[in-house]
Motif scaffolding. Structure first.
Motif, PDB file in Angstrom:
ATOM      1  N   LEU A   5      21.151  -3.503  16.256  1.00 42.28           N
ATOM      2  CA  LEU A   5      19.730  -3.677  16.532  1.00 42.28           C
ATOM      3  C   LEU A   5      18.942  -2.627  15.767  1.00 42.28           C
ATOM      4  O   LEU A   5      18.397  -1.680  16.333  1.00 42.28           O
ATOM      5  CB  LEU A   5      19.458  -3.599  18.033  1.00 42.28           C
ATOM      6  CG  LEU A   5      20.065  -4.741  18.847  1.00 42.28           C
ATOM      7  CD1 LEU A   5      19.701  -4.609  20.309  1.00 42.28           C
ATOM      8  CD2 LEU A   5      19.629  -6.093  18.305  1.00 42.28           C
ATOM      9  N   HIS A  33      13.430  -1.040  21.330  1.00 49.22           N
ATOM     10  CA  HIS A  33      14.330  -1.046  20.174  1.00 49.22           C
ATOM     11  C   HIS A  33      13.751  -0.150  19.080  1.00 49.22           C
ATOM     12  O   HIS A  33      13.246  -0.638  18.049  1.00 49.22           O
ATOM     13  CB  HIS A  33      14.517  -2.474  19.656  1.00 49.22           C
ATOM     14  CG  HIS A  33      14.955  -3.445  20.711  1.00 49.22           C
ATOM     15  ND1 HIS A  33      16.215  -3.427  21.271  1.00 49.22           N
ATOM     16  CD2 HIS A  33      14.283  -4.452  21.338  1.00 49.22           C
ATOM     17  CE1 HIS A  33      16.315  -4.385  22.172  1.00 49.22           C
ATOM     18  NE2 HIS A  33      15.158  -5.010  22.241  1.00 49.22           N
ATOM     19  N   ILE A  36      14.362  -0.614  15.225  1.00 44.80           N
ATOM     20  CA  ILE A  36      13.867  -1.798  14.519  1.00 44.80           C
ATOM     21  C   ILE A  36      12.449  -1.516  14.028  1.00 44.80           C
ATOM     22  O   ILE A  36      11.585  -1.097  14.796  1.00 44.80           O
ATOM     23  CB  ILE A  36      13.882  -3.042  15.427  1.00 44.80           C
ATOM     24  CG1 ILE A  36      15.330  -3.421  15.786  1.00 44.80           C
ATOM     25  CG2 ILE A  36      13.191  -4.222  14.734  1.00 44.80           C
ATOM     26  CD1 ILE A  36      15.430  -4.624  16.700  1.00 44.80           C
ATOM     27  N   ARG A 190      19.099  -8.628  15.223  1.00 44.91           N
ATOM     28  CA  ARG A 190      17.729  -8.198  15.530  1.00 44.91           C
ATOM     29  C   ARG A 190      16.769  -9.384  15.591  1.00 44.91           C
ATOM     30  O   ARG A 190      15.812  -9.373  16.366  1.00 44.91           O
ATOM     31  CB  ARG A 190      17.252  -7.166  14.505  1.00 44.91           C
ATOM     32  CG  ARG A 190      17.154  -7.658  13.079  1.00 44.91           C
ATOM     33  CD  ARG A 190      16.700  -6.546  12.145  1.00 44.91           C
ATOM     34  NE  ARG A 190      16.587  -6.990  10.752  1.00 44.91           N
ATOM     35  CZ  ARG A 190      17.589  -7.056   9.902  1.00 44.91           C
ATOM     36  NH1 ARG A 190      18.809  -6.700  10.300  1.00 44.91           N
ATOM     37  NH2 ARG A 190      17.403  -7.460   8.653  1.00 44.91           N
ATOM     38  N   VAL A 193      17.438 -11.200  19.019  1.00 43.30           N
ATOM     39  CA  VAL A 193      16.844 -10.441  20.121  1.00 43.30           C
ATOM     40  C   VAL A 193      15.322 -10.550  20.089  1.00 43.30           C
ATOM     41  O   VAL A 193      14.671 -10.709  21.129  1.00 43.30           O
ATOM     42  CB  VAL A 193      17.296  -8.965  20.057  1.00 43.30           C
ATOM     43  CG1 VAL A 193      16.494  -8.114  21.038  1.00 43.30           C
ATOM     44  CG2 VAL A 193      18.779  -8.861  20.359  1.00 43.30           C
TER      45      VAL A 193
END
Length: 231
Positions: A5, A33, A36, A190, A193
């Motif tokens: 992630l 996150h 990211i 990623r 998600v």
């Protein structure tokens, strides 16, 4: 690396969606996150996911391109709104037929909203359109200033203290809201998600903002006296 992630997600969306819904959702996603990186291309022009100009598109559309995959996260309702100062004593939503002769604010051709353009072409709306803007945020601001009445997304205009909802949501203007990505990216962790978490958040916020309570949501409040005559 695609299983972690981390990395960059470039999204494209409209200025209206970013202002009315997405900004806090994206901020919350980044908090969850932190590795990211989000790049947001805020534009009413279409970016090509096939040419990798963006990884994810968050856009209203009736027919998503067959070359993309994604999910429908809700329906955008639109209604006609006007300046509170002029419509503050309105009692009950008006049928569109009773708005004949009113001054309208409409989309400039560069807005690229063909559904709204076609709807404006019906009846005398285009004939009485004296102000055109190439963004929905611009149309909202013009309605605030009393330049005319306008069709606006309920998620944006319902919370605007300077506007009053004049009509019920217009069925012809309802549009699906989609999260779309390129098929090659569907297994990137990623991206998966992002689609899951942001999609669910959008669905919840959109439904909440479009709960049009009572006759006109927040359109009329007794503590705000009308100024001037009611059209």
């Amino acid at each position: 690396g695609d299983l972690k992630l981390s990395g960059t997600i470039r999204i494209t969306t409209t200025d209206t969606l970013y202002t009315g819904i997405l900004s806090p959702i994206l901020a919350a996603f980044r908090e969850r996150h932190p590795e990211i990186v989000i790049e947001a291309a805020i534009s009413n022009q279409l970016y090509s996911l096939s040419r990798r100009e963006a990884d994810v598109a968050i856009r209203p559309t009736l027919a998503p391109p067959e070359t993309l995959i994604g999910r429908r996260v809700g329906e955008i309702k639109q209604a006609v709104y006007g300046q509170r100062r002029h419509w503050g004593e309105l009692r009950g939503c008006k049928p569109l037929a009773e708005l004949s002769g009113q001054a309208w604010i409409g989309p400039d051709v560069h807005l690229g909203d063909t559904v709204l353009e076609q709807w404006m072409s019906a009846g005398d709306r285009n004939v009485n359109c004296r102000y055109r803007v190439d963004t929905l945020l611009g149309i909202q601001l013009a309605a605030r200033e009393g330049m005319g009445i306008a069709a606006l997304p309920c998620y944006l205009a319902e919370d605007d203290e300077r506007l009053v909802r004049i009509t019920d949501p217009v069925p012809e203007l309802a549009t699906g809201l989609w999260l779309l990505t390129h098929p090659d990216l569907r297994r990137v962790a990623r991206i998966r998600v992002f689609l899951d978490e942001v999609g669910e958040a959008i669905r919840s916020v959109l439904n909440d903002k479009q709960q049009l309570s009572g006759r006109q949501g927040r359109g009329n409040k007794s503590e705000v006296p009308p100024a001037g005559s009611v059209p």
